[in-house]
Design a protein around this motif. Structure first.
Motif, PDB file in Angstrom:
ATOM      1  N   GLY A 149     -20.300  -6.067 -13.953  1.00 28.07           N
ATOM      2  CA  GLY A 149     -18.957  -5.539 -14.100  1.00 28.07           C
ATOM      3  C   GLY A 149     -18.746  -4.729 -15.356  1.00 28.07           C
ATOM      4  N   GLU A 150     -19.827  -4.290 -15.988  1.00 23.80           N
ATOM      5  CA  GLU A 150     -19.735  -3.506 -17.216  1.00 23.80           C
ATOM      6  C   GLU A 150     -19.773  -2.013 -16.871  1.00 23.80           C
ATOM      7  OE1 GLU A 150     -22.781  -4.714 -19.933  1.00 23.80           O
ATOM      8  OE2 GLU A 150     -22.519  -6.834 -19.439  1.00 23.80           O
ATOM      9  N   ALA A 151     -18.691  -1.321 -17.158  1.00 26.21           N
ATOM     10  CA  ALA A 151     -18.633   0.120 -16.876  1.00 26.21           C
ATOM     11  C   ALA A 151     -19.628   0.856 -17.761  1.00 26.21           C
ATOM     12  CB  ALA A 151     -17.230   0.655 -17.102  1.00 26.21           C
ATOM     13  N   THR A 152     -20.341   1.798 -17.185  1.00 24.79           N
ATOM     14  CA  THR A 152     -21.349   2.557 -17.932  1.00 24.79           C
ATOM     15  C   THR A 152     -20.852   3.935 -18.336  1.00 24.79           C
ATOM     16  OG1 THR A 152     -22.280   3.228 -15.798  1.00 24.79           O
ATOM     17  CG2 THR A 152     -23.299   1.340 -16.904  1.00 24.79           C
ATOM     18  N   ILE A 153     -19.615   4.247 -18.036  1.00 28.70           N
ATOM     19  CA  ILE A 153     -18.987   5.475 -18.511  1.00 28.70           C
ATOM     20  C   ILE A 153     -17.652   5.110 -19.128  1.00 28.70           C
ATOM     21  CG2 ILE A 153     -20.113   6.997 -16.842  1.00 28.70           C
ATOM     22  CD1 ILE A 153     -17.511   6.993 -15.229  1.00 28.70           C
ATOM     23  N   GLN A 154     -17.204   5.908 -20.079  1.00 26.55           N
ATOM     24  CA  GLN A 154     -15.904   5.699 -20.705  1.00 26.55           C
ATOM     25  C   GLN A 154     -14.863   6.480 -19.919  1.00 26.55           C
ATOM     26  OE1 GLN A 154     -15.780   5.916 -25.020  1.00 26.55           O
ATOM     27  NE2 GLN A 154     -13.749   6.835 -24.958  1.00 26.55           N
ATOM     28  N   GLU A 155     -14.094   5.774 -19.126  1.00 21.13           N
ATOM     29  CA  GLU A 155     -13.121   6.427 -18.246  1.00 21.13           C
ATOM     30  C   GLU A 155     -11.988   5.459 -17.966  1.00 21.13           C
ATOM     31  OE1 GLU A 155     -11.470   9.498 -16.601  1.00 21.13           O
ATOM     32  OE2 GLU A 155     -13.542   9.673 -17.298  1.00 21.13           O
ATOM     33  N   PRO A 156     -10.745   5.830 -18.274  1.00 21.92           N
ATOM     34  CA  PRO A 156      -9.616   4.922 -18.048  1.00 21.92           C
ATOM     35  C   PRO A 156      -9.543   4.449 -16.596  1.00 21.92           C
ATOM     36  CG  PRO A 156      -8.924   6.792 -19.383  1.00 21.92           C
ATOM     37  CD  PRO A 156     -10.313   7.097 -18.913  1.00 21.92           C
ATOM     38  N   GLY A 157      -9.439   3.135 -16.406  1.00 21.10           N
ATOM     39  CA  GLY A 157      -9.257   2.555 -15.077  1.00 21.10           C
ATOM     40  C   GLY A 157     -10.533   2.213 -14.343  1.00 21.10           C
ATOM     41  N   ILE A 158     -11.674   2.741 -14.775  1.00 17.34           N
ATOM     42  CA  ILE A 158     -12.901   2.542 -14.000  1.00 17.34           C
ATOM     43  C   ILE A 158     -13.373   1.100 -14.071  1.00 17.34           C
ATOM     44  CG2 ILE A 158     -14.539   3.131 -15.841  1.00 17.34           C
ATOM     45  CD1 ILE A 158     -14.851   4.356 -12.243  1.00 17.34           C
ATOM     46  N   ALA A 159     -13.257   0.459 -15.222  1.00 16.07           N
ATOM     47  CA  ALA A 159     -13.726  -0.922 -15.358  1.00 16.07           C
ATOM     48  C   ALA A 159     -12.939  -1.855 -14.443  1.00 16.07           C
ATOM     49  CB  ALA A 159     -13.620  -1.376 -16.813  1.00 16.07           C
ATOM     50  N   ALA A 160     -11.634  -1.641 -14.370  1.00 15.85           N
ATOM     51  CA  ALA A 160     -10.805  -2.504 -13.518  1.00 15.85           C
ATOM     52  C   ALA A 160     -11.167  -2.337 -12.046  1.00 15.85           C
ATOM     53  CB  ALA A 160      -9.328  -2.184 -13.737  1.00 15.85           C
ATOM     54  N   LEU A 161     -11.425  -1.110 -11.617  1.00 18.59           N
ATOM     55  CA  LEU A 161     -11.786  -0.886 -10.212  1.00 18.59           C
ATOM     56  C   LEU A 161     -13.138  -1.503  -9.884  1.00 18.59           C
ATOM     57  CD1 LEU A 161     -10.632   2.770  -9.408  1.00 18.59           C
ATOM     58  CD2 LEU A 161      -9.445   0.615  -9.019  1.00 18.59           C
ATOM     59  N   ILE A 162     -14.082  -1.410 -10.814  1.00 17.74           N
ATOM     60  CA  ILE A 162     -15.398  -2.022 -10.594  1.00 17.74           C
ATOM     61  C   ILE A 162     -15.245  -3.535 -10.462  1.00 17.74           C
ATOM     62  CG2 ILE A 162     -17.638  -2.506 -11.665  1.00 17.74           C
ATOM     63  CD1 ILE A 162     -17.461   0.300 -12.935  1.00 17.74           C
ATOM     64  N   ALA A 163     -14.478  -4.127 -11.371  1.00 20.62           N
ATOM     65  CA  ALA A 163     -14.272  -5.577 -11.332  1.00 20.62           C
ATOM     66  C   ALA A 163     -13.613  -6.008 -10.022  1.00 20.62           C
ATOM     67  CB  ALA A 163     -13.419  -6.018 -12.525  1.00 20.62           C
ATOM     68  N   GLU A 164     -12.592  -5.273  -9.600  1.00 20.61           N
ATOM     69  CA  GLU A 164     -11.908  -5.608  -8.346  1.00 20.61           C
ATOM     70  C   GLU A 164     -12.850  -5.484  -7.158  1.00 20.61           C
ATOM     71  OE1 GLU A 164      -8.593  -2.969  -8.219  1.00 20.61           O
ATOM     72  OE2 GLU A 164      -7.631  -3.837  -9.998  1.00 20.61           O
ATOM     73  N   GLY A 165     -13.668  -4.441  -7.161  1.00 22.94           N
ATOM     74  CA  GLY A 165     -14.599  -4.244  -6.061  1.00 22.94           C
ATOM     75  C   GLY A 165     -15.644  -5.339  -5.978  1.00 22.94           C
ATOM     76  N   LEU A 166     -16.153  -5.771  -7.135  1.00 23.54           N
ATOM     77  CA  LEU A 166     -17.147  -6.843  -7.150  1.00 23.54           C
ATOM     78  C   LEU A 166     -16.536  -8.163  -6.688  1.00 23.54           C
ATOM     79  CD1 LEU A 166     -18.960  -6.024 -10.526  1.00 23.54           C
ATOM     80  CD2 LEU A 166     -19.878  -5.715  -8.212  1.00 23.54           C
ATOM     81  N   VAL A 167     -15.341  -8.473  -7.160  1.00 22.39           N
ATOM     82  CA  VAL A 167     -14.684  -9.727  -6.776  1.00 22.39           C
ATOM     83  C   VAL A 167     -14.382  -9.751  -5.279  1.00 22.39           C
ATOM     84  CG1 VAL A 167     -12.562 -11.081  -7.011  1.00 22.39           C
ATOM     85  CG2 VAL A 167     -13.710 -10.197  -9.053  1.00 22.39           C
ATOM     86  N   SER A 168     -13.958  -8.606  -4.733  1.00 17.47           N
ATOM     87  CA  SER A 168     -13.616  -8.541  -3.305  1.00 17.47           C
ATOM     88  C   SER A 168     -14.853  -8.543  -2.414  1.00 17.47           C
ATOM     89  CB  SER A 168     -12.807  -7.274  -3.019  1.00 17.47           C
ATOM     90  OG  SER A 168     -13.621  -6.108  -3.152  1.00 17.47           O
TER      91      SER A 168
END
Length: 446
Positions: free
Chosen positions: A45-64
Motif C-alpha cells: 500500500g505504499e505509493a511509489t509516486i508523489q500524487e495527491p489522492g493516489i495512496a488512498a485509492l491504492i489502499a482502498e483497492g487493496l482492502v476491497s
C-alpha cells in the motif's frame, strides 16, 4: 459497464494512476511492473509516486480486493478483458519516440491474451502505433484501441476522474473494441470522442504541442514586458478574460519541461519530417524555450556582477513543477546545467528531493533547507513554485545571503516582502527599477 477485469501493464506515473482510478470506478484491476521492489511496495500500500489522492485509492483497492499488483506482464493478463499498455516511450537519440519497450510487451503478451480481449495504448505514441500494435499481435480475435492520457502531474487523480474529454480511437475501424473501452468510463461525466486511432494519437500530440507553443509565446511576451515597462501579470490577466484565449498556460516561468512536452514536441517534429512536412511554428516554440532559459541565466549573471565563474548560487526548487517529485526534463535542472557550465557553484533545495539523484542532479549540491541554499550565495534563484518558499523568513534568508539578489522565475514571491527584507527582487516580465526593486504602481486617476 459493470465491474470488468482489467490489466494495466506498467506501474509508473500513468499506469499506477490508471490502475488506481479504474479500481475506484468499480473494476477489478491487476497492475504489473517489472520491478520487484516497486511491486512489493505497492502490495504493502505504499505509493511509489508523489500524487495527491493516489495512496488512498491504492489502499482502498487493496482492502476491497479489486486491486492487485504482480511482477511481469504475463501474470496480469490471464483473465483480463481489457489490457492497458502504460509503458515508457522516451525520446530516442534522434528525437523520435522510442517504442522498444512497447513493442517488447506486445510481443510478450501476443500468445497469452484471451480471445476477444481489447488492447489499449495509454502511453503517448506516434500516429500509426495502434495499427503497428495490431500487426505485431497478429490476432484477428483481439482489438486494439488508442486511449491517450491527459493527466497533469500534481492533479492526475483528479484529472482522470474529472476529465474535460475522453478520447478513444479504434484501429482498423473496430468500433466494438472502442465502445467497450468507453464503457469502462461510464461513471465519469465527460464528453467521449470515439474516432479512428490515427486521429486519437494526433489529438494527444497536438494538444501538448499547442500548450508548449502557448508557453513559449507567453515567456516571450514576458521578455517584451521587461523592455517596455509593462507587467506580465496584468497582461495575462487581461488576455485571460477573452473567452477565445482563456487563462490556462499563461503564466511565465523558467521555460517548459517535464516528462511530456519536451519529448512530444520533438517527436511531432520528427513525424512531420518523416512525411515531408514542415512545422516552423513548433520548431520556433522549441527554440524560444531554449532561448528563454538562456535569458534566465543572463539575469543571474548580471545579478552577480557579470561573471558566474566561482559564484555561489542558491537554487530553490528542482522538480519541474510543485507538488511532484518528478525531475524528468525539469527546466530548473536545465538552467542549473547552464549555470554550472559557466562555473557557478550551485546549492539546491527542493522539498521533494532528499538527496542527490545519480545522473540527474550532478551539477547541484543538494541541501536540506532553503536557508542552507542561501548560505553565502551571491543570488537566490526560485525555479519551482513550492508554496513554502512564499512563507520563508526572508529577513533570515537575507542574513545568510552573501549578496542581495533574488531572481524569481515563477513570479511566485511577494516583491514587497523581499523589499522589506532588504533584498533586490527580479521576476519574469515584471517592471523593475534600476536597483532591481519593484517599480511602484502609479496612483489611480481620480
Amino acid at each position: 459497464m459493470r465491474g470488468s477485469n482489467v490489466a494495466v501493464v506498467g506501474a509508473g506515473y500513468v499506469g499506477l494512476t490508471t490502475a488506481a482510478c479504474l479500481t475506484s470506478l468499480g473494476h477489478r484491476v491487476v497492475c504489473a511492473d517489472v520491478g520487484q521492489k516497486k511491486v512489493d511496495m505497492l502490495r504493502r500500500g505504499e505509493a511509489t509516486i508523489q500524487e495527491p489522492g493516489i495512496a488512498a485509492l491504492i489502499a482502498e483497492g487493496l482492502v476491497s480486493g479489486r486491486l492487485e499488483f504482480v511482477l511481469g506482464a504475463r501474470a496480469a493478463v490471464a483473465e483480463a478483458g481489457t489490457v492497458f499498455l502504460c509503458v515508457p516511450t522516451p525520446m530516442s537519440a534522434g528525437g523520435a519516440a522510442d517504442l522498444r519497450a512497447l513493442e517488447a510487451v506486445v510481443t510478450e503478451l501476443r500468445d497469452v491474451l484471451s480471445p476477444g480481449c481489447v488492447v489499449v495504448n495509454k502511453s503517448t505514441v506516434p500516429v500509426g502505433t495502434a495499427v503497428r500494435v495490431g500487426e505485431l499481435l497478429d490476432r484477428a480475435d483481439v482489438s486494439v484501441v488508442s486511449n491517450p492520457e491527459f493527466l497533469r502531474e500534481g492533479s492526475a487523480v483528479y484529472d482522470f476522474l474529472n476529465p474535460n474529454r475522453i478520447v478513444i480511437g479504434a484501429a482498423g475501424h473496430d468500433l466494438a473494441g472502442a465502445e467497450r473501452v468507453a464503457g469502462l468510463y461510464e461513471k465519469i461525466d465527460a464528453p467521449v470522442l470515439v474516432t479512428d486511432s490515427a486521429s486519437s494519437e494526433m489529438i494527444k500530440y497536438a494538444s501538448n504541442c499547442y500548450l508548449a507553443t502557448r508557453l513559449s509565446f507567453v515567456n516571450t511576451i514576458a521578455e517584451l514586458c521587461e523592455y517596455l515597462d509593462a507587467d506580465i501579470d496584468d497582461v495575462t490577466t487581461g488576455m485571460g478574460y477573452d473567452e477565445r484565449i482563456g487563462n490556462s498556460f499563461l503564466r511565465p516561468g523558467p521555460g517548459w519541461g517535464g516528462s511530456c512536452l519536451p519529448k512530444d514536441t520533438v517527436a511531432l517534429l520528427r513525424t512531420a519530417e518523416s512525411v515531408g512536412s514542415e512545422f516552423p511554428v513548433l520548431r520556433a516554440a522549441i527554440d524560444a524555450n531554449q532561448r528563454h532559459q538562456e535569458l534566465v541565466v543572463d539575469k543571474v549573471r548580471k545579478a552577480v556582477g557579470g561573471d558566474l565563474a566561482g559564484a555561489r548560487i542558491g537554487l530553490l526548487g528542482l522538480t519541474f513543477k510543485a507538488g511532484t517529485d518528478d525531475l524528468r526534463d525539469s527546466p530548473a535542472l536545465a538552467i542549473a546545467k547552464l549555470l554550472a557550465a559557466e562555473g557557478a557553484d550551485l546549492a539546491g533545495y527542493d522539498p521533494s528531493v532528499r538527496g542527490p539523484v545519480a545522473g540527474v542532479t550532478g551539477q547541484v549540491r543538494i541541501v536540506g533547507t532553503a536557508y542552507h541554499a542561501a548560505h553565502g550565495a551571491a543570488a537566490i534563484v526560485v525555479l519551482t513554485e513550492w508554496p513554502e518558499f512564499r512563507a520563508l523568513d526572508w529577513p533570515r534568508m537575507a542574513v545568510r545571503l552573501g549578496g542581495r539578489s533574488v531572481i524569481d522565475t515563477r513570479n511566485h514571491l511577494d516583491p514587497l516582502v523581499l523589499d522589506r527584507a532588504g533584498l533586490s527582487y527580479q521576476g519574469i516580465g515584471r517592471p523593475v527599477s534600476r536597483d532591481g526593486s519593484r517599480k511602484p504602481l502609479p496612483p489611480l486617476a481620480a
